[in-house]
Design a protein around this motif. Structure first.
Motif, PDB file in Angstrom:
ATOM      1  N   VAL A 286       0.849  -1.200   0.000  1.00 39.65           N
ATOM      2  CA  VAL A 286       0.000   0.000   0.000  1.00 39.65           C
ATOM      3  C   VAL A 286       0.881   1.245   0.000  1.00 39.65           C
ATOM      4  O   VAL A 286       0.642   2.195  -0.753  1.00 39.65           O
ATOM      5  N   ALA A 287       1.928   1.243   0.840  1.00 41.16           N
ATOM      6  CA  ALA A 287       2.843   2.387   0.876  1.00 41.16           C
ATOM      7  C   ALA A 287       3.510   2.590  -0.475  1.00 41.16           C
ATOM      8  O   ALA A 287       3.642   3.723  -0.957  1.00 41.16           O
ATOM      9  N   ALA A 288       3.938   1.489  -1.119  1.00 35.48           N
ATOM     10  CA  ALA A 288       4.610   1.595  -2.421  1.00 35.48           C
ATOM     11  C   ALA A 288       3.667   2.137  -3.487  1.00 35.48           C
ATOM     12  O   ALA A 288       4.069   2.945  -4.339  1.00 35.48           O
ATOM     13  N   CYS A 289       2.424   1.711  -3.432  1.00 39.66           N
ATOM     14  CA  CYS A 289       1.446   2.204  -4.415  1.00 39.66           C
ATOM     15  C   CYS A 289       1.168   3.690  -4.211  1.00 39.66           C
ATOM     16  O   CYS A 289       1.141   4.467  -5.157  1.00 39.66           O
ATOM     17  N   LEU A 290       0.981   4.115  -2.947  1.00 40.90           N
ATOM     18  CA  LEU A 290       0.741   5.533  -2.663  1.00 40.90           C
ATOM     19  C   LEU A 290       1.960   6.380  -3.021  1.00 40.90           C
ATOM     20  O   LEU A 290       1.822   7.557  -3.376  1.00 40.90           O
ATOM     21  N   ALA A 291       3.151   5.785  -2.954  1.00 39.03           N
ATOM     22  CA  ALA A 291       4.378   6.510  -3.300  1.00 39.03           C
ATOM     23  C   ALA A 291       4.614   6.538  -4.799  1.00 39.03           C
ATOM     24  O   ALA A 291       5.574   7.172  -5.250  1.00 39.03           O
ATOM     25  N   GLY A 292       3.786   5.810  -5.580  1.00 40.78           N
ATOM     26  CA  GLY A 292       3.917   5.855  -7.034  1.00 40.78           C
ATOM     27  C   GLY A 292       4.865   4.837  -7.623  1.00 40.78           C
ATOM     28  O   GLY A 292       5.151   4.883  -8.822  1.00 40.78           O
ATOM     29  N   VAL A 293       5.384   3.899  -6.820  1.00 41.09           N
ATOM     30  CA  VAL A 293       6.268   2.859  -7.359  1.00 41.09           C
ATOM     31  C   VAL A 293       5.487   1.961  -8.315  1.00 41.09           C
ATOM     32  O   VAL A 293       5.953   1.643  -9.418  1.00 41.09           O
ATOM     33  N   PHE A 294       4.286   1.547  -7.922  1.00 39.78           N
ATOM     34  CA  PHE A 294       3.383   0.768  -8.765  1.00 39.78           C
ATOM     35  C   PHE A 294       2.120   1.587  -9.020  1.00 39.78           C
ATOM     36  O   PHE A 294       1.665   2.336  -8.138  1.00 39.78           O
ATOM     37  N   SER A 295       1.549   1.434 -10.198  1.00 40.36           N
ATOM     38  CA  SER A 295       0.210   1.974 -10.415  1.00 40.36           C
ATOM     39  C   SER A 295      -0.768   1.147  -9.602  1.00 40.36           C
ATOM     40  O   SER A 295      -0.449   0.019  -9.173  1.00 40.36           O
ATOM     41  N   LEU A 296      -1.966   1.662  -9.385  1.00 38.33           N
ATOM     42  CA  LEU A 296      -2.947   0.911  -8.608  1.00 38.33           C
ATOM     43  C   LEU A 296      -3.272  -0.402  -9.287  1.00 38.33           C
ATOM     44  O   LEU A 296      -3.343  -1.457  -8.632  1.00 38.33           O
ATOM     45  N   SER A 297      -3.440  -0.392 -10.597  1.00 41.88           N
ATOM     46  CA  SER A 297      -3.773  -1.611 -11.323  1.00 41.88           C
ATOM     47  C   SER A 297      -2.679  -2.662 -11.183  1.00 41.88           C
ATOM     48  O   SER A 297      -2.941  -3.837 -10.915  1.00 41.88           O
ATOM     49  N   ASP A 298      -1.411  -2.230 -11.321  1.00 41.22           N
ATOM     50  CA  ASP A 298      -0.294  -3.176 -11.212  1.00 41.22           C
ATOM     51  C   ASP A 298      -0.126  -3.663  -9.777  1.00 41.22           C
ATOM     52  O   ASP A 298       0.204  -4.836  -9.547  1.00 41.22           O
ATOM     53  N   ALA A 299      -0.301  -2.774  -8.808  1.00 40.68           N
ATOM     54  CA  ALA A 299      -0.175  -3.184  -7.412  1.00 40.68           C
ATOM     55  C   ALA A 299      -1.213  -4.242  -7.068  1.00 40.68           C
ATOM     56  O   ALA A 299      -0.911  -5.243  -6.399  1.00 40.68           O
ATOM     57  N   LEU A 300      -2.455  -4.047  -7.522  1.00 40.31           N
ATOM     58  CA  LEU A 300      -3.510  -5.022  -7.250  1.00 40.31           C
ATOM     59  C   LEU A 300      -3.203  -6.361  -7.917  1.00 40.31           C
ATOM     60  O   LEU A 300      -3.409  -7.426  -7.321  1.00 40.31           O
ATOM     61  N   ALA A 301      -2.690  -6.306  -9.139  1.00 41.46           N
ATOM     62  CA  ALA A 301      -2.343  -7.546  -9.840  1.00 41.46           C
ATOM     63  C   ALA A 301      -1.240  -8.304  -9.093  1.00 41.46           C
ATOM     64  O   ALA A 301      -1.300  -9.532  -8.950  1.00 41.46           O
ATOM     65  N   LEU A 302      -0.230  -7.564  -8.601  1.00 43.04           N
ATOM     66  CA  LEU A 302       0.858  -8.211  -7.864  1.00 43.04           C
ATOM     67  C   LEU A 302       0.373  -8.795  -6.550  1.00 43.04           C
ATOM     68  O   LEU A 302       0.761  -9.898  -6.155  1.00 43.04           O
ATOM     69  N   VAL A 303      -0.450  -8.042  -5.834  1.00 43.09           N
ATOM     70  CA  VAL A 303      -0.960  -8.533  -4.549  1.00 43.09           C
ATOM     71  C   VAL A 303      -1.815  -9.779  -4.759  1.00 43.09           C
ATOM     72  O   VAL A 303      -1.711 -10.765  -4.004  1.00 43.09           O
TER      73      VAL A 303
END
Length: 948
Positions: A286-303
């Protein structure tokens, strides 16, 4: 307007605006006063215009009322505008939250109480159409935010009246905080905190939260093959199956990410921006997504992929162990792993069921209280190894950017680096290696003013932070825990209110972004008018009136009768009477000494069950128990924090930090525990806005020579100055100085001190106890005979007669501060006696040979030029002048001065110590006085005397 009030100069435009707006609102045509006949050249009869001579109803033909205004003000301030009537009031449905956050703020505690009472009275008397959401919005967006703050979350107007009227401590929260902002740190929990229905009420009522949850669930549906909202917010009757579903790792991790991400976005929509973030395992995504490392779509796919890969593995177990990592590692063997280090004495181990059960049994047999975690697999252990390569490929396939926000890494326990955040191997290590949460928390705890906000269900991480902190940090949660029976919305609104109480800036426009609210009339600020007229004073010492002094303030004709000698007189012991209470009253704050006197006093008071706080000396600030604090006498911040954290407003303060055991201690040590401590305390009371009556008793020893043969600590004499001056600037403060025997005994506390505190008159400003006898300071008049020469009355005041025996003609005199105002006045009188003067100052003067050039180059108005002229004038009076440069507090410099005097004159007949600080910047109130200010004055007046 002119016919109503006459010429208005530059205010004509605004006056016309007000009058016209009222006419439009009330649908009335106001008359032009004193009008009789128009100028015939206007030809009004053949125009649509007329002059309104009587008040009349403003009728229209169905169109809005409009008015044109034309104003010629003075100085070219011409105004031309057209106004239209406001829209007609309609009863409209303006939906709002089912609960409202009411917030009040004021400049003092008493003003806040008055403001609360006024609001309660207004709500009681308000018409039925007063909308509580409008009241809440007006309080938050229509009032200046001040330091004394109060919040309550309520259902309706009746609930608000009941809570605020009773000051219900379970519902109403009050806090004092300077509105200068605090950093907020987001904490994102990992697997194990989830439960069905988490955030349901926020989903139903908060558009931002609902939108973010919906977006996440839509993105996750292709990966999960189902709508996650069916599990997050199960329908009636489906709760038990949702509980089972949420134990499946492939669903648990996406569900937690969704809720935590939506919560974070909700807080940010309300203006709460994190200065730093830290997540526990999954929470770091969640921290990485809010920091812009992953887009929301990519972060959800990885999780989703991470959870799916883990769920394919063989099941395992995890165990929480309250021991340090070094104590646990010898027990792990080859099959178990250290999954997390959550603090200095709290770890988690992970691995297969059988070896973990064996370690669990071993630890329980040793008396270690261990606990199983609610997980299906052994995360962060060797059991994760089979999926690491596949997960690395998944991370490598999605775009990654350098972080735009600060977060603390679980892998390193330090701030994440850009190269780490974008490296796929980092995220593989993050899945497999130990969660280094404790080290990350330790880094964040270095900021003492930080607010830790857990952004997820429950307060697991908040508890870990609190266990690691040496002092009590501010810990807040976003959602209730699984076992708590409380409204999600009430919980979140109360947390938002507490953030505001702590000085965190909130975007109230963002808070009301989805609502249409009106500003309504509410009671104004309860200004506390105080009278500051200076009346006549009978004496400089009103509470220690010299014996025989008349109250008229008239000057005695004989100057020899102007003098008083301080002394001591025996007085009866302070005891109660039949009309005076024999038991203590009020709320007590005791600064306890190292001899045990203050602690013994606290034991006496605890028997009466009064509000009590005991403060002992320490290098750091902490609350030790329910009634005991520790703090640094020299830290002004500690006094402010103490007064903020107290559960009561003290009415009795006993300061005993100047009670000392063996004689000794240097000047600075005595000031730290004495004078400066009182200064910090007074400034803290002033900043806290405590306006109720407060009695301050300063208890010390070895201060006074009552019998004449006692050994005293001269450095404690500054206490007497503080107790005299503090009440002059704080009218609600009464100060007394109580001196005990040099070696106080337990009896001093039980008999003398307790009786003095309970029954001693507040006008007895200085009290001393010696061997069971009570002594009071008094001032005895004394007549002084004029010395030969002496002083005599003159038309301009007092003048010295010639031939005074007190000073010798032609004597050698040293004047410190000799080039200052006082020093030069003394020098002038001595110069008339043909004295040989040594004027010492820090600045000095140029070499005598350079004086003429200096005067020519700098001019007569230069400060140094003026001093040169004054010295020349002294020499014209007959004095022999030597000017030397030295700081009177510098031992080496003053030895050099005395060596020069010995070399030049061979003798010294007297010293006038006139050095001191006298600039305009060095005079102010106690509230403006700090340690550096005092040290500047002590430098000359205390350290200088010591050097001399």
């Amino acid at each position: 307007v002119k016919s109503n009030v006459g010429h208005l100069d530059r205010a004509a435009g605004v006056a016309a605006l007000v009058k016209t707006a009222l006419a439009l609102e009330r649908a009335e045509l106001p008359p032009s006063l004193n009008f009789e006949t128009p100028n015939p050249k206007l030809d009004l009869e053949h125009s649509p215009f007329f002059v309104q001579t009587r008040r009349a109803r403003w009728e229209t033909n169905g169109k809005p009322r409009r008015a044109g205004v034309n104003v010629q003000g003075v100085g070219g301030t011409n105004v031309h505008f057209i106004l239209e009537q406001p829209p007609a009031e309609t009863v409209e449905d303006r939906p709002s939250r089912s609960l409202q956050l009411l917030a009040l703020s004021a400049n003092s505690a008493t003003a806040l109480e008055a403001m609360t009472d006024r609001l309660v009275d207004h709500l009681r008397k308000a018409p039925g159409d007063l909308d509580l959401p409008d009241v809440a919005s007006t309080l938050l967006r229509g009032r200046q935010l001040l330091g004394h703050r109060r919040i309550v979350v309520c259902r309706d107007t009746g609930d608000a009246i009941e809570c605020l009227g009773s000051r219900d401590p379970e519902r109403v929260t009050t806090h004092l905080e300077e509105p200068d902002g605090r950093p907020v740190y987001f904490l994102f929990p990992g697997q194990g905190a989830q439960y069905p229905g988490m955030g349901r009420e926020l989903y139903e009522q908060e558009a931002e939260f609902r939108s973010q949850v919906d977006d996440c669930c839509r993105e996750l549906e292709p990966h999960l093959g189902r709508d996650l909202r069916e599990i997050l917010f199960p329908a009636t009757g489906q709760e038990e199956s949702a509980v089972i579903e949420l134990t499946r790792t492939e669903l648990t991790q996406p569900a937690l990410f969704t809720i935590e991400y939506a919560l974070a976005r909700q807080w940010m929509a309300w203006g709460i921006e994190p200065e730093a973030m830290i997540g526990h395992s999954l929470g770091e995504y969640v921290a990485a997504c809010l920091a812009g490392v992953f887009s929301l779509s990519d972060a959800l796919a990885l999780v989703a992929a991470r959870g799916r890969l883990m769920s394919e593995l063989e099941g395992g177990a995890m165990l929480s162990v309250p021991l340090a990592a070094a104590e646990i590692e010898p027990l792990l063997g080859s099959e178990l792993s250290l999954a997390a280090v959550n603090g200095p004495g709290l770890c988690t181990i992970s691995g297969p069921e059988a070896p973990l059960t064996a370690v669990e049994e071993t630890l329980r047999n040793r008396g270690v209280r261990v606990g199983r975690l609610r997980t299906s697999h052994a995360f962060h252990s060797a059991m994760m190894d089979p999926v690491l390569d596949r997960f690395r490929s998944l991370v490598d396939a999605v775009p990654r950017q350098a972080p735009a926000r600060r977060w603390i890494s679980n892998v390193t326990g330090a701030e994440i680096l850009a190269e780490q955040a974008i490296d796929p191997d980092y995220w593989v290590r993050h899945l497999r290696e130990t969660v280094n949460f404790g080290a990350g928390v330790g880094l964040l705890l270095e900021e003492p003013r930080a607010v830790f906000l857990e952004v997820g269900p429950g307060r697991t991480l908040s508890t870990l932070v609190g266990q690691q902190a040496e002092t009590r940090p501010v810990l807040l949660s976003s959602l209730r825990g699984a076992q708590q029976d409380v409204s999600d919305l009430a919980f979140a609104l109360e947390t938002l209110g507490k953030l505001w109480l702590l000085g965190v800036e909130v975007d109230w426009d963002g808070f009301y972004r989805d609502e249409t609210r009106r500003r309504v009339a509410l009671p104004g600020y309860p200004f506390e008018g105080e009278r500051y007229w200076i009346g006549p004073r009978n004496s400089v010492l009103p509470t220690a009136q010299p014996d025989g002094v008349e109250g008229s303030g008239s000057r005695k004709p004989d100057p020899g009768d102007w003098y008083y000698r301080p002394g001591w007189r025996g007085a009866p012991l302070a005891v109660g009477s039949s009309s005076a209470p024999t038991a203590p009253e009020g709320s007590w704050l005791i600064f306890a000494d190292d001899l045990g006197v203050g602690r013994r006093l606290g034991e006496h008071l605890q028997e009466s069950s009064l509000p009590l706080a005991l403060v002992v000396k320490s290098d750091r600030f902490a609350r030790v128990s329910e009634t005991e604090w520790q703090g640094d006498p020299g830290s002004e911040e500690h006094y402010a924090r103490l007064l903020q954290e107290l559960d009561f407003a003290p009415t009795r303060i006993v300061h005993a930090w100047s009670l000392t055991g063996t004689p000794g201690g240097d000047f600075d040590q005595h000031q730290e525990s004495g004078f400066l401590s009182l200064l910090h305390l007074a400034r803290g009371l002033g900043a806290a806005g405590l306006r109720g009556r407060v009695r301050l008793d300063v208890v010390t020893n070895r201060l006074e020579q009552v019998s004449g043969d006692e050994s005293v600590e001269a450095a404690k004499s500054t206490l007497a100055a503080a107790t005299k001056v503090l009440p002059q600037e704080y009218p609600n403060l009464t100060c007394r100085l109580i001196e005990l025997d040099p070696v106080p005994s337990a009896d001093d506390v039980g008999s003398f001190l307790m009786s003095e505190l309970l029954h001693g008159a507040s006008t007895d400003m200085e009290v001393s106890y010696r061997n069971g006898t009570r002594w009071l300071r008094h001032f005895e008049p004394v007549h002084l005979e004029a010395a030969p020469g002496g002083l005599e009355e003159a038309p301009g005041g007092l003048e010295a007669r010639p031939d005074s025996g007190a000073l010798r003609d032609g004597g050698v005199y040293l004047i410190t501060g000799g080039l200052g105002g006082v020093g030069l006045v003394l020098a002038e009188e001595l110069a008339r006696r043909r004295a040989r003067l040594v004027l010492v100052g820090r600045g000095g003067l140029p070499e005598r040979a350079d004086w003429l050039d200096w005067l020519s180059d700098r001019g007569e108005d230069d400060p140094t030029s003026l001093k040169i002229r004054r010295v020349e004038a002294l020499e014209d009076l007959g004095g022999e002048i030597m000017v030397l440069s030295a700081d009177v507090a510098d031992m080496a410099g003053m030895r050099t001065v005395l060596a020069r005097i010995d070399e030049t004159h061979g003798e010294l007949h007297g010293v006038f110590h006139a050095a001191g600080v006298a600039s305009r910047d060095d005079f102010g109130s106690i509230q403006q006085t700090d340690r550096e200010f005092c040290e500047r004055h002590f430098q000359a007046k205390v350290r200088g005397v010591t050097v001399l």
